[in-house]
Motif scaffolding. Structure first.
Motif, mmCIF file in Angstrom:
data_model
loop_
_atom_site.group_PDB
_atom_site.id
_atom_site.type_symbol
_atom_site.label_atom_id
_atom_site.label_comp_id
_atom_site.label_asym_id
_atom_site.label_seq_id
_atom_site.Cartn_x
_atom_site.Cartn_y
_atom_site.Cartn_z
ATOM 1 N N ALA A 1 0.833 -1.209 0.000
ATOM 2 C CA ALA A 1 0.000 0.000 0.000
ATOM 3 C C ALA A 1 0.871 1.263 0.000
ATOM 4 C CB ALA A 1 -0.945 -0.011 1.199
ATOM 5 N N MET A 2 1.930 1.267 0.810
ATOM 6 C CA MET A 2 2.811 2.436 0.839
ATOM 7 C C MET A 2 3.558 2.584 -0.486
ATOM 8 S SD MET A 2 4.469 2.591 4.700
ATOM 9 C CE MET A 2 5.158 0.932 4.699
ATOM 10 N N ASN A 3 4.056 1.476 -1.002
ATOM 11 C CA ASN A 3 4.864 1.508 -2.223
ATOM 12 C C ASN A 3 4.036 1.963 -3.428
ATOM 13 O OD1 ASN A 3 7.570 1.155 -3.076
ATOM 14 N ND2 ASN A 3 6.947 -0.684 -4.204
ATOM 15 N N ALA A 4 2.733 1.697 -3.411
ATOM 16 C CA ALA A 4 1.858 2.122 -4.511
ATOM 17 C C ALA A 4 1.794 3.642 -4.623
ATOM 18 C CB ALA A 4 0.459 1.545 -4.309
ATOM 19 N N ARG A 5 2.133 4.341 -3.558
ATOM 20 C CA ARG A 5 2.111 5.815 -3.545
ATOM 21 C C ARG A 5 3.446 6.422 -3.996
ATOM 22 N NH1 ARG A 5 0.397 6.796 2.445
ATOM 23 N NH2 ARG A 5 0.951 8.927 1.885
ATOM 24 N N LEU A 6 4.424 5.566 -4.318
ATOM 25 C CA LEU A 6 5.771 6.031 -4.660
ATOM 26 C C LEU A 6 6.095 5.752 -6.118
ATOM 27 C CD1 LEU A 6 7.570 4.525 -1.541
ATOM 28 C CD2 LEU A 6 7.038 6.951 -1.919
ATOM 29 N N ALA B 1 10.378 5.181 5.012
ATOM 30 C CA ALA B 1 11.343 6.279 4.917
ATOM 31 C C ALA B 1 11.160 7.047 3.614
ATOM 32 C CB ALA B 1 12.774 5.745 5.028
ATOM 33 N N ARG B 2 10.906 6.338 2.538
ATOM 34 C CA ARG B 2 10.659 7.019 1.262
ATOM 35 C C ARG B 2 9.391 7.863 1.342
ATOM 36 N NH1 ARG B 2 10.483 4.544 -3.975
ATOM 37 N NH2 ARG B 2 11.093 6.661 -4.549
ATOM 38 N N LEU B 3 8.360 7.340 1.981
ATOM 39 C CA LEU B 3 7.139 8.131 2.154
ATOM 40 C C LEU B 3 7.414 9.370 2.988
ATOM 41 C CD1 LEU B 3 4.105 5.740 2.770
ATOM 42 C CD2 LEU B 3 4.488 7.298 0.863
ATOM 43 N N ALA B 4 8.199 9.200 4.052
ATOM 44 C CA ALA B 4 8.531 10.325 4.927
ATOM 45 C C ALA B 4 9.362 11.376 4.201
ATOM 46 C CB ALA B 4 9.271 9.835 6.170
ATOM 47 N N ASN B 5 9.993 10.987 3.112
ATOM 48 C CA ASN B 5 10.765 11.918 2.284
ATOM 49 C C ASN B 5 9.867 12.517 1.203
ATOM 50 O OD1 ASN B 5 13.316 12.258 3.291
ATOM 51 N ND2 ASN B 5 14.193 10.508 2.204
#
Length: 184
Positions: free
Chosen positions: A100-105, A162-166
């Motif tokens: 789910a998080m990776n789909a936003r990146l 961490a990528r989301l936080a960036n």
């Protein structure tokens, strides 16, 4: 639940500690090393909660509970009925959250250096400490396969968080191979 009336017991003054089954092992034992590394990963995650947004912070607090379960799992030699164990459903939950998080990146075009925002830097540190805990757990041997899978997946979870936080990867610091070599 746990009830601690005294913090010190003096039973470890001889360099041993007790496991869940009441056996005593050296504090230098590989299993104890793994337990300590998991504890350190939990501490690093506790620090990562501080700069995290509310959604990530809530997930990190849940993960901290899982890591206490994992520590209990490591402190329980062999398979015992009623023992607290990390289960495959906990690993599957991490995988679903990673997806789910990776789909936003955006997809990566390079390796990412630890850093960017304060929240991302803290998550990267927690990821590295979690990887060390995983190596210690593997070295200890004979442990619950789901616990090992959980540690493996957790480091991936921390990387994606961490990528989301960036700023969804916009602040990621990308590796530039050979960037500091002299032009001689």
């Amino acid at each position: 639940m746990v009830r601690l009336t005294r913090i010190y017991t003096r039973t470890g003054d001889d360099g041993t500690t007790g496991l869940v089954d009441a056996s005593r092992v050296s504090k230098a034992d590989a299993r104890l090393h793994a337990i300590g590394e998991v504890d350190e990963a939990n501490c690093a995650i506790g620090l990562a909660v501080l700069p995290a947004d509310d959604v990530i912070a809530e997930a990190l607090r849940r993960i901290q509970h899982d890591l206490f379960d994992l520590g209990a799992d490591l402190a329980t030699p062999g398979r015992q009925d009623g023992a607290l164990r990390i289960v495959p459903a906990q690993v599957a939950r991490l995988e679903a959250e990673i997806d789910a998080m990776n789909a936003r990146l955006d997809p990566l075009t390079s390796f990412v250096l630890p850093g960017g925002s304060p929240a991302a830097a803290a998550l990267h540190l927690a990821r590295a400490v979690t990887r060390r805990a995983e190596r210690a757990a593997v070295a200890a041997g004979g442990l619950n396969p789901a616990a090992l899978a959980y540690l493996n997946r957790l480091s991936d979870w921390l990387f994606v968080a961490a990528r989301l936080a960036n700023d969804a990867g916009a602040l990621d610091v990308l590796w530039r191979p050979g960037a500091t070599r002299s032009s001689d």
